[in-house]
Design a protein around this motif. Structure first.
Motif, PDB file in Angstrom:
ATOM      1  N   GLN A  67       0.837  -1.206   0.000  1.00 38.79           N
ATOM      2  CA  GLN A  67       0.000   0.000   0.000  1.00 38.79           C
ATOM      3  C   GLN A  67       0.871   1.255   0.000  1.00 38.79           C
ATOM      4  OE1 GLN A  67      -2.629   0.313   3.365  1.00 38.79           O
ATOM      5  NE2 GLN A  67      -3.444   2.288   2.735  1.00 38.79           N
ATOM      6  N   GLN A  68       1.902   1.260   0.854  1.00 38.75           N
ATOM      7  CA  GLN A  68       2.793   2.423   0.898  1.00 38.75           C
ATOM      8  C   GLN A  68       3.501   2.615  -0.437  1.00 38.75           C
ATOM      9  OE1 GLN A  68       5.343   1.887   4.356  1.00 38.75           O
ATOM     10  NE2 GLN A  68       4.260   3.553   5.358  1.00 38.75           N
ATOM     11  N   SER A  69       3.934   1.519  -1.042  1.00 46.02           N
ATOM     12  CA  SER A  69       4.608   1.600  -2.335  1.00 46.02           C
ATOM     13  C   SER A  69       3.676   2.167  -3.394  1.00 46.02           C
ATOM     14  CB  SER A  69       5.086   0.205  -2.740  1.00 46.02           C
ATOM     15  OG  SER A  69       5.614   0.228  -4.025  1.00 46.02           O
ATOM     16  N   GLN A  70       2.414   1.725  -3.378  1.00 47.48           N
ATOM     17  CA  GLN A  70       1.445   2.232  -4.351  1.00 47.48           C
ATOM     18  C   GLN A  70       1.173   3.715  -4.116  1.00 47.48           C
ATOM     19  OE1 GLN A  70      -1.747  -0.547  -3.655  1.00 47.48           O
ATOM     20  NE2 GLN A  70      -1.105  -1.898  -5.319  1.00 47.48           N
ATOM     21  N   GLU A  71       1.039   4.099  -2.834  1.00 41.39           N
ATOM     22  CA  GLU A  71       0.802   5.514  -2.532  1.00 41.39           C
ATOM     23  C   GLU A  71       1.996   6.354  -2.955  1.00 41.39           C
ATOM     24  OE1 GLU A  71      -0.108   5.610   1.639  1.00 41.39           O
ATOM     25  OE2 GLU A  71      -2.103   4.744   1.361  1.00 41.39           O
ATOM     26  N   SER A  72       3.195   5.844  -2.676  1.00 43.23           N
ATOM     27  CA  SER A  72       4.416   6.562  -3.053  1.00 43.23           C
ATOM     28  C   SER A  72       4.512   6.682  -4.570  1.00 43.23           C
ATOM     29  CB  SER A  72       5.621   5.816  -2.492  1.00 43.23           C
ATOM     30  OG  SER A  72       6.805   6.466  -2.849  1.00 43.23           O
ATOM     31  N   SER A  73       4.204   5.607  -5.263  1.00 47.00           N
ATOM     32  CA  SER A  73       4.233   5.614  -6.722  1.00 47.00           C
ATOM     33  C   SER A  73       3.227   6.618  -7.272  1.00 47.00           C
ATOM     34  CB  SER A  73       3.919   4.213  -7.248  1.00 47.00           C
ATOM     35  OG  SER A  73       3.864   4.216  -8.641  1.00 47.00           O
ATOM     36  N   TYR A  74       2.032   6.633  -6.699  1.00 43.94           N
ATOM     37  CA  TYR A  74       0.998   7.576  -7.133  1.00 43.94           C
ATOM     38  C   TYR A  74       1.473   9.008  -6.893  1.00 43.94           C
ATOM     39  CZ  TYR A  74      -3.454  10.033  -7.423  1.00 43.94           C
ATOM     40  OH  TYR A  74      -4.444  10.917  -7.754  1.00 43.94           O
ATOM     41  N   SER A  75       2.045   9.239  -5.699  1.00 43.15           N
ATOM     42  CA  SER A  75       2.549  10.569  -5.358  1.00 43.15           C
ATOM     43  C   SER A  75       3.652  10.996  -6.329  1.00 43.15           C
ATOM     44  CB  SER A  75       3.087  10.555  -3.924  1.00 43.15           C
ATOM     45  OG  SER A  75       3.655  11.782  -3.592  1.00 43.15           O
ATOM     46  N   THR A  77       4.025   9.948  -9.364  1.00 43.83           N
ATOM     47  CA  THR A  77       3.395  10.186 -10.660  1.00 43.83           C
ATOM     48  C   THR A  77       2.803  11.584 -10.705  1.00 43.83           C
ATOM     49  OG1 THR A  77       2.896   7.838 -10.902  1.00 43.83           O
ATOM     50  CG2 THR A  77       1.612   9.355 -12.252  1.00 43.83           C
TER      51      THR A  77
END
Length: 138
Positions: A67-75, A77
């Motif tokens: 989840q953190q990785s996805q949030e970081s990736s989204y951020s 982006t």
């Protein structure tokens, strides 16, 4: 014949007693083995429960990391898109300034040419050959 039958009955009773004793001994041995197996089963159950808890915790940590990785990736982006917009805006502004500079350079060159031509004309009109007298327009 009664004696024989009595003797046979006593023999069967002894055999029956021997068999009963063997069954009792086997039952006692089986009870001990059953208790050992029950203790082993309880121990295995506890170990499974502990490992299950550890596995559940590991899965929760993995899910949190995902989840953190996805949030970081989204951020990242979003930030990348913002930076790209800023870069595009900067490039447009730079292109406009380059165009303005080019236009001004051309205008400057035209004015420079006119000034040079004007200076040449005025210096030619001011130039007098040697010995020539000033002629008035009167």
């Amino acid at each position: 014949s009664l004696k024989e039958k009595t003797s046979q009955v006593e023999k069967y009773k002894r055999e029956q007693d021997t068999m009963k004793q063997q069954v009792d001994e086997t039952n006692a041995t089986n009870k001990v083995q059953v208790r050992k197996l029950e203790h082993q089963l309880v121990a295995v159950g506890k170990e499974l429960k502990e490992k299950g808890s550890l596995l559940t915790e590991a899965l929760k940590e993995r899910d949190f990391a995902i989840q953190q990785s996805q949030e970081s990736s989204y951020s990242l982006t979003i930030k990348t898109e913002e930076l790209q917009k800023q870069l595009d805006s900067f490039n447009r502004s730079l292109q406009e300034k380059i165009l303005e500079t080019n236009i001004k350079t051309v205008e400057c060159a035209k004015w420079e040419k006119k000034i040079r031509e004007g200076l040449r004309i005025s210096s030619q009109s001011c130039w007098r050959p040697r010995g020539a007298a000033f002629i008035s327009s009167k």
